[in-house]
Design a protein around this motif. Sequence first.
Motif, PDB file in Angstrom:
ATOM      1  N   ARG A   1       0.673  -1.176   0.117  1.00  0.00           N
ATOM      2  CA  ARG A   1       0.007  -0.079   0.100  1.00  0.00           C
ATOM      3  C   ARG A   1       0.944   1.088  -0.055  1.00  0.00           C
ATOM      4  NH1 ARG A   1      -4.337   2.313   4.514  1.00  0.00           N
ATOM      5  NH2 ARG A   1      -2.392   2.858   5.489  1.00  0.00           N
ATOM      6  N   LEU A   2       0.682   2.080  -1.076  1.00  0.00           N
ATOM      7  CA  LEU A   2       1.173   3.216  -1.213  1.00  0.00           C
ATOM      8  C   LEU A   2       0.710   4.519  -0.618  1.00  0.00           C
ATOM      9  CD1 LEU A   2       2.761   3.227  -4.909  1.00  0.00           C
ATOM     10  CD2 LEU A   2       3.619   2.244  -2.472  1.00  0.00           C
ATOM     11  N   SER A   3       1.197   5.455   0.140  1.00  0.00           N
ATOM     12  CA  SER A   3       0.649   6.557   0.559  1.00  0.00           C
ATOM     13  C   SER A   3       1.380   7.618   0.075  1.00  0.00           C
ATOM     14  CB  SER A   3       0.874   6.621   2.098  1.00  0.00           C
ATOM     15  OG  SER A   3       0.211   5.456   2.705  1.00  0.00           O
ATOM     16  N   CYS A   4       0.354   8.746  -0.320  1.00  0.00           N
ATOM     17  CA  CYS A   4       1.011  10.144  -0.685  1.00  0.00           C
ATOM     18  C   CYS A   4       0.554  11.149   0.217  1.00  0.00           C
ATOM     19  CB  CYS A   4       0.752  10.493  -2.056  1.00  0.00           C
ATOM     20  SG  CYS A   4       1.261  11.929  -2.805  1.00  0.00           S
ATOM     21  N   ALA A   5       1.238  11.910   1.201  1.00  0.00           N
ATOM     22  CA  ALA A   5       0.679  12.874   2.040  1.00  0.00           C
ATOM     23  C   ALA A   5       0.917  14.253   1.340  1.00  0.00           C
ATOM     24  CB  ALA A   5       1.568  12.909   3.215  1.00  0.00           C
TER      25      ALA A   5
ATOM     26  N   ASN B   1      -9.817  13.264   2.392  1.00  0.00           N
ATOM     27  CA  ASN B   1      -9.516  14.574   2.293  1.00  0.00           C
ATOM     28  C   ASN B   1      -9.360  15.080   3.690  1.00  0.00           C
ATOM     29  OD1 ASN B   1      -9.929  14.579  -0.386  1.00  0.00           O
ATOM     30  ND2 ASN B   1     -12.072  14.756  -0.376  1.00  0.00           N
ATOM     31  N   VAL B   2      -9.652  14.599   4.595  1.00  0.00           N
ATOM     32  CA  VAL B   2      -9.393  15.227   6.049  1.00  0.00           C
ATOM     33  C   VAL B   2      -7.707  15.204   6.207  1.00  0.00           C
ATOM     34  CG1 VAL B   2      -9.833  14.998   8.483  1.00  0.00           C
ATOM     35  CG2 VAL B   2     -11.528  14.687   6.813  1.00  0.00           C
ATOM     36  N   LYS B   3      -7.250  14.074   5.955  1.00  0.00           N
ATOM     37  CA  LYS B   3      -5.895  13.515   6.129  1.00  0.00           C
ATOM     38  C   LYS B   3      -5.093  14.378   5.184  1.00  0.00           C
ATOM     39  CE  LYS B   3      -6.342   9.653   9.151  1.00  0.00           C
ATOM     40  NZ  LYS B   3      -5.903   8.605   9.309  1.00  0.00           N
ATOM     41  N   ASN B   4      -5.529  14.685   3.911  1.00  0.00           N
ATOM     42  CA  ASN B   4      -4.915  15.127   2.796  1.00  0.00           C
ATOM     43  C   ASN B   4      -3.941  14.153   2.377  1.00  0.00           C
ATOM     44  OD1 ASN B   4      -6.125  17.590   3.013  1.00  0.00           O
ATOM     45  ND2 ASN B   4      -4.368  18.731   3.513  1.00  0.00           N
ATOM     46  N   THR B   5      -4.303  12.933   2.226  1.00  0.00           N
ATOM     47  CA  THR B   5      -3.527  11.768   1.756  1.00  0.00           C
ATOM     48  C   THR B   5      -4.409  10.713   0.822  1.00  0.00           C
ATOM     49  OG1 THR B   5      -2.537  11.676   3.901  1.00  0.00           O
ATOM     50  CG2 THR B   5      -2.681   9.762   2.774  1.00  0.00           C
ATOM     51  N   VAL B   6      -3.690  10.281  -0.332  1.00  0.00           N
ATOM     52  CA  VAL B   6      -3.974   9.317  -1.240  1.00  0.00           C
ATOM     53  C   VAL B   6      -3.352   8.250  -1.056  1.00  0.00           C
ATOM     54  CG1 VAL B   6      -2.553  10.089  -3.173  1.00  0.00           C
ATOM     55  CG2 VAL B   6      -4.741   9.319  -3.575  1.00  0.00           C
ATOM     56  N   TYR B   7      -3.971   7.231  -1.278  1.00  0.00           N
ATOM     57  CA  TYR B   7      -3.542   5.668  -1.231  1.00  0.00           C
ATOM     58  C   TYR B   7      -3.612   4.978  -2.505  1.00  0.00           C
ATOM     59  CZ  TYR B   7      -4.434   6.921   3.747  1.00  0.00           C
ATOM     60  OH  TYR B   7      -4.491   7.631   4.726  1.00  0.00           O
ATOM     61  N   LEU B   8      -2.620   3.879  -2.426  1.00  0.00           N
ATOM     62  CA  LEU B   8      -2.793   2.914  -3.641  1.00  0.00           C
ATOM     63  C   LEU B   8      -2.548   1.736  -2.989  1.00  0.00           C
ATOM     64  CD1 LEU B   8      -3.291   2.739  -6.946  1.00  0.00           C
ATOM     65  CD2 LEU B   8      -0.572   2.722  -6.979  1.00  0.00           C
TER      66      LEU B   8
END
Length: 121
Positions: free
Chosen positions: A19-23, A73-80
Motif C-alpha cells: 500500500r502506497l501513501s502520498c501525503a 480529504n481530512v488527512k490530505n492523503t491518497v493511497y494506492l
Amino acid sequence: QVQLVESGGGFVQPGGSLRLSCAASGSIFSISTMGWYRQAPGTQRELVARSTSDGSTNYADSVKGRFTISRDNVKNTVYLQMNSLKPEDTAVYYCNAEGPWRNYRYQYDYWGQGTQVTVSS
C-alpha cells in the motif's frame, strides 16, 4: 507551497501486496485530482490510477481489478492499494496533484519524488 511525499514502496514477491501513501501539504488537496503514475527503466511515465475531488476513479487496463486508489480529504492523503503484484509492476511510483480545469488548462500540476516498488522472486 504544495509538497507531495510518497511512502510505502519496497520489495515484494509476485502475488504479494503493498500500500502506497502520498501525503500532501497545502490547502489544495480537496479540490485536486490525485493520481498515481509509474515509470519503469527505459519507459515513459504512465498513468496507473486517478481520483477526482469527489472520489471518482479510473485505472490503467494493466492494473484493473488489482489496484485500488482511495483518498482521505481530512488527512490530505491518497493511497494506492496494490494486490496480486506482478514483476511487470516494478517501477518508481509517483504521486500527482492536478488543479481545477479553468480557461482550457489545469491551474497546477505537482509531483512527488517517487517511491520504488520492486516485485521479484
